[in-house]
Scaffold this active site. Sequence first.
Site, PDB file in Angstrom:
ATOM      1  CG  ASP A 299     -75.100   0.357   1.451  1.00 33.59           C
ATOM      2  OD1 ASP A 299     -75.930  -0.456   1.042  1.00 33.59           O
ATOM      3  OD2 ASP A 299     -74.776   0.467   2.641  1.00 33.59           O
TER       4      ASP A 299
ATOM      5  CB  THR B 188     -80.349  -0.785   2.204  1.00 32.99           C
ATOM      6  OG1 THR B 188     -79.271  -0.587   1.304  1.00 32.99           O
ATOM      7  CG2 THR B 188     -79.957  -1.808   3.226  1.00 32.99           C
ATOM      8  CB  THR B 189     -81.319   1.501  -2.648  1.00 34.17           C
ATOM      9  OG1 THR B 189     -79.972   1.515  -2.235  1.00 34.17           O
ATOM     10  CG2 THR B 189     -81.667   2.801  -3.320  1.00 34.17           C
TER      11      THR B 189
ATOM     12  CG  ASP C  63     -74.453  -4.261   0.533  1.00 35.85           C
ATOM     13  OD1 ASP C  63     -74.362  -4.163   1.766  1.00 35.85           O
ATOM     14  OD2 ASP C  63     -75.005  -3.422  -0.187  1.00 35.85           O
TER      15      ASP C  63
END
Length: 571
Positions: free
Chosen positions: A102, A135-136, A433
């Site tokens: 994550d 988020t990545t 997530d």
Amino acid sequence: SSFLVRRRPGHSSRRAVRGPHPPGHSGAMSMPVGQLAMDENGNPFIILEEQGRKKRLKGIDAHKANILAAKAIAESVRSSMGPKGMDKMVIGPDGDVLVTNDGATILEKMDVSHHIAKLLVDLSKSQDDEIGDGTTGIVVMAGSMLEQAMGLIEKGIHPLRIATGFEKACEVAVKKVEEIARKVDIMSDDKAALRKAASTALGSKVVSSRQDQLGRICVDAVLSVADISRSDVNFDLIKVEGKVGGKLEDSCLIKGIIVDKDFSHPQMPKVVKDAKMAILTCPFEPPKPKTKHKLDIRSAEDYKKLYDNEQQYFRDQIQALHKCGANLVICQWGFDDEANHLLYQNKLPAVRWVGGVELELIAIATGGRIVPRFEELTEDKLGKAGTVKEITFGTTSDQMLVIEDCANSKAVTILVRGGNQMVVDEAKRCLHDANCCVRNLVRDPRVVPGGGASEIAANLAVVEASDKEQTIDQYSMRAWAAALDVIPMALAENSGLSAIVEMASTKAKQKNTGNPWHGVDCMQTGQSDMWEQNVYETCASKCSQLRLATQVVKMILKIDDVITSADVIDG
């Protein structure tokens, strides 16, 4: 910048600058101070040495240093993108080990000291807080945009012109993404759209082997607490509880609350039906005097009186519980064996040492009131639940209480099982997530393709718009479009495919067919249409990624002077 100034009175400017010092005069000028400067009247003054110890990076050097730092951060998470992305192991200062892919968690746990790199960490955090997923991708995208900007700066284009071009390109891209989005009916076909979106969010995680089952759990959990009329979801009502042991597929959704406690006496009933629970924050024992005291007991009769008084106190407490009709006691404090035995004799199952947060959640869920004194116990303050049962895990003596069918609330708990603590923790993050992904679809039921298809479609739209752009901004628009290619390339790279070949063929397919849902086929299914592959994410997530990344890149491009105190640079 503000300078500290010290004037040297009584010296003419000529002597201060050229002439030697008079004998025996040590003079400030022989000290290792900073520069000597003149004011408008020709009087010398000395700029203090503190200023000399500051180090500065100016102009293109500052841009290069900032962009290199941001690129290093982006590179570190790039390999964890996509369904075949690798995990990162982060070892904390205390030796605690964290295995995750994550993006927000990796960057948060990395000890980042560079000021610009910290901006990217904050960027992934803001995406995590706002959207919860992607988020990545957002960090990789921002790193790529900065890399492209570097090329333009070296060509001599002013950073602010690059920033305005990026802004124009971002608007074109967001408009295109919103055009290709498809509105889905989240409730039709057994909530298939929500389940597919949750599965996509879980596909790149450790738990991908069980993504369908966990996706279903997430959808059921979010819809249990969702207020569909207001399109809102209160995440406080979803509690994710982890328990080591068992298999990942043993994870389940419990329509109620789990408390990591057991009944206080081993012979109390393990199941309480139609529970009317007294929720107490007062200890189950006689009150202790606040002052220091010493009691002299001279005879057996006195001792017996004292003992009877204590017993009477316990009996009054039990009487108060019986009187209000409670058949289960939940207490924030402990109680000794005597109280425990009396509760058992009076057929009052009890739970002790329940934490404050859990106590509040139980009170909300069961519609009960938290009672601070026995005298205040009344029937209307009792919490009501269908069943309260104790469940045991495996061969160990691990027990938990499950409170189900609560009176007025939709509180639910996801119980996560796993082989070790790391798997359980990672599964919890993955479920967060996926929950966020489902929540976003409930709020805004538009989906866009995954697999880099949205980025390729946006790229083609921005390139087309840049051809019509008359000003120098066309260069920066093209560079912004090229930066988006990093997402499909990273996905292909991480899946062991040839990045350039995959991206070129996917672009060609989108252009020739006019279907913007063609993306990188990471799973080698032979089907590149992401709608058919059921790989899609929320439109809100993608638009937020593009906008937030562009804003941070604009901010970094505007920095052309970095003033750092010397010890920070040296250290």
